[in-house]
Design a protein around this motif. Structure first.
Motif, mmCIF file in Angstrom:
data_model
loop_
_atom_site.group_PDB
_atom_site.id
_atom_site.type_symbol
_atom_site.label_atom_id
_atom_site.label_comp_id
_atom_site.label_asym_id
_atom_site.label_seq_id
_atom_site.Cartn_x
_atom_site.Cartn_y
_atom_site.Cartn_z
ATOM 1 N N UNK A 65 7.375 9.097 6.001
ATOM 2 C CA UNK A 65 8.732 8.765 5.567
ATOM 3 C C UNK A 65 8.789 7.319 5.088
ATOM 4 N N UNK A 66 8.091 6.433 5.771
ATOM 5 C CA UNK A 66 8.043 5.023 5.369
ATOM 6 C C UNK A 66 7.429 4.889 3.979
ATOM 7 N N UNK A 67 6.331 5.606 3.765
ATOM 8 C CA UNK A 67 5.650 5.576 2.464
ATOM 9 C C UNK A 67 6.606 6.042 1.372
ATOM 10 N N UNK A 68 7.315 7.132 1.626
ATOM 11 C CA UNK A 68 8.253 7.661 0.637
ATOM 12 C C UNK A 68 9.390 6.678 0.356
ATOM 13 N N UNK A 69 9.892 6.021 1.390
ATOM 14 C CA UNK A 69 10.987 5.064 1.220
ATOM 15 C C UNK A 69 10.541 3.860 0.400
ATOM 16 N N UNK A 70 9.336 3.378 0.658
ATOM 17 C CA UNK A 70 8.810 2.236 -0.096
ATOM 18 C C UNK A 70 8.553 2.642 -1.542
ATOM 19 N N UNK A 71 7.967 3.823 -1.743
ATOM 20 C CA UNK A 71 7.720 4.306 -3.114
ATOM 21 C C UNK A 71 9.037 4.384 -3.888
ATOM 22 N N UNK A 72 10.060 4.949 -3.275
ATOM 23 C CA UNK A 72 11.367 5.072 -3.929
ATOM 24 C C UNK A 72 11.944 3.697 -4.272
ATOM 25 N N UNK A 73 11.812 2.740 -3.367
ATOM 26 C CA UNK A 73 12.320 1.395 -3.615
ATOM 27 C C UNK A 73 11.597 0.753 -4.798
ATOM 28 N N UNK A 74 10.275 0.897 -4.846
ATOM 29 C CA UNK A 74 9.501 0.305 -5.930
ATOM 30 C C UNK A 74 9.771 0.995 -7.266
ATOM 31 N N UNK A 75 9.965 2.304 -7.225
ATOM 32 C CA UNK A 75 10.246 3.045 -8.458
ATOM 33 C C UNK A 75 11.610 2.698 -9.037
ATOM 34 N N UNK A 76 12.466 2.057 -8.252
ATOM 35 C CA UNK A 76 13.785 1.675 -8.744
ATOM 36 C C UNK A 76 13.731 0.427 -9.631
ATOM 37 N N UNK A 77 12.590 -0.242 -9.673
ATOM 38 C CA UNK A 77 12.444 -1.448 -10.491
ATOM 39 C C UNK A 77 12.139 -1.030 -11.929
ATOM 40 N N UNK A 78 12.978 -1.414 -12.886
ATOM 41 C CA UNK A 78 12.747 -1.031 -14.283
ATOM 42 C C UNK A 78 11.388 -1.536 -14.785
ATOM 43 N N UNK A 79 10.629 -0.640 -15.405
ATOM 44 C CA UNK A 79 9.337 -0.998 -15.976
ATOM 45 C C UNK A 79 8.171 -0.916 -15.020
ATOM 46 N N UNK A 80 8.448 -0.827 -13.716
ATOM 47 C CA UNK A 80 7.370 -0.768 -12.726
ATOM 48 C C UNK A 80 6.819 0.649 -12.645
ATOM 49 N N UNK A 122 11.932 -5.242 0.808
ATOM 50 C CA UNK A 122 12.723 -5.854 1.878
ATOM 51 C C UNK A 122 14.064 -5.134 2.044
ATOM 52 N N UNK A 123 14.713 -4.799 0.911
ATOM 53 C CA UNK A 123 16.001 -4.096 0.957
ATOM 54 C C UNK A 123 15.862 -2.702 1.569
ATOM 55 N N UNK A 124 14.653 -2.119 1.472
ATOM 56 C CA UNK A 124 14.411 -0.797 2.060
ATOM 57 C C UNK A 124 14.128 -0.883 3.557
ATOM 58 N N UNK A 125 14.051 -2.114 4.085
ATOM 59 C CA UNK A 125 13.868 -2.284 5.522
ATOM 60 C C UNK A 125 12.460 -2.623 5.968
ATOM 61 N N UNK A 126 11.612 -3.006 5.014
ATOM 62 C CA UNK A 126 10.226 -3.357 5.333
ATOM 63 C C UNK A 126 9.978 -4.778 4.852
ATOM 64 N N UNK A 127 8.837 -5.331 5.205
ATOM 65 C CA UNK A 127 8.496 -6.691 4.812
ATOM 66 C C UNK A 127 7.292 -6.654 3.877
ATOM 67 N N UNK A 128 7.422 -7.269 2.708
ATOM 68 C CA UNK A 128 6.342 -7.222 1.711
ATOM 69 C C UNK A 128 5.893 -8.631 1.339
ATOM 70 N N UNK A 129 4.598 -8.767 1.151
ATOM 71 C CA UNK A 129 3.988 -10.014 0.675
ATOM 72 C C UNK A 129 3.045 -9.666 -0.471
ATOM 73 N N UNK A 130 3.002 -10.523 -1.483
ATOM 74 C CA UNK A 130 2.094 -10.322 -2.596
ATOM 75 C C UNK A 130 0.687 -10.708 -2.144
ATOM 76 N N UNK A 131 -0.252 -9.771 -2.301
ATOM 77 C CA UNK A 131 -1.662 -10.032 -1.983
ATOM 78 C C UNK A 131 -2.396 -10.416 -3.255
ATOM 79 N N UNK A 132 -2.106 -9.671 -4.338
ATOM 80 C CA UNK A 132 -2.732 -9.927 -5.617
ATOM 81 C C UNK A 132 -1.622 -9.940 -6.667
ATOM 82 N N UNK A 133 -1.256 -11.128 -7.157
ATOM 83 C CA UNK A 133 -0.200 -11.190 -8.162
ATOM 84 C C UNK A 133 -0.690 -10.672 -9.507
ATOM 85 N N UNK A 134 0.256 -10.372 -10.388
ATOM 86 C CA UNK A 134 -0.097 -9.980 -11.752
ATOM 87 C C UNK A 134 -0.880 -11.109 -12.387
ATOM 88 N N UNK A 135 -1.959 -10.762 -13.065
ATOM 89 C CA UNK A 135 -2.756 -11.808 -13.716
ATOM 90 C C UNK A 135 -3.028 -11.457 -15.139
#
Length: 86
Positions: A21-36, A73-86
């Motif tokens: 369920x956590x995986x699905x919630x995070x996927x849904x949150x990320x898919x809400x970003x236009x262009x991602x 973060x808005x989905x209730x989890x904590x995220x940190x960038x490990x590898x930024x866009x390069x």
């Protein structure tokens, strides 16, 4: 996304995930970003491709990375960038 637009992968470390369920919630949150484009989400990580025009902010940083971490973060989890866009 228009054809010919460069894309870059951002890798996120995500804390607080423990189940499917956590995986699905995070996927849904990320898919809400236009262009991602969500490539992979698992317990504790996510890999997302973002268009080049979304990855740069005025200071030359990673505007899209902050959008991604904010969405997680808005989905209730904590995220940190490990590898930024390069």
């Amino acid at each position: 996304m228009s054809q010919g637009t460069e894309q870059h992968q951002v890798e996120l470390k995500i804390d607080g995930m423990s189940c499917g369920h956590c995986v699905a919630a995070v996927r849904e949150a990320l898919e809400s970003i236009p262009g991602a484009v969500v490539n992979d989400v698992g317990i504790g990580f996510a890999r997302v491709t973002v268009p080049d025009d979304a990855s740069d902010d005025a200071s030359g940083g990673d505007g899209s990375a902050s959008q991604l971490t904010d969405a997680v973060d808005d989905a209730g989890y904590s995220a940190q960038v490990v590898k930024p866009a390069s």
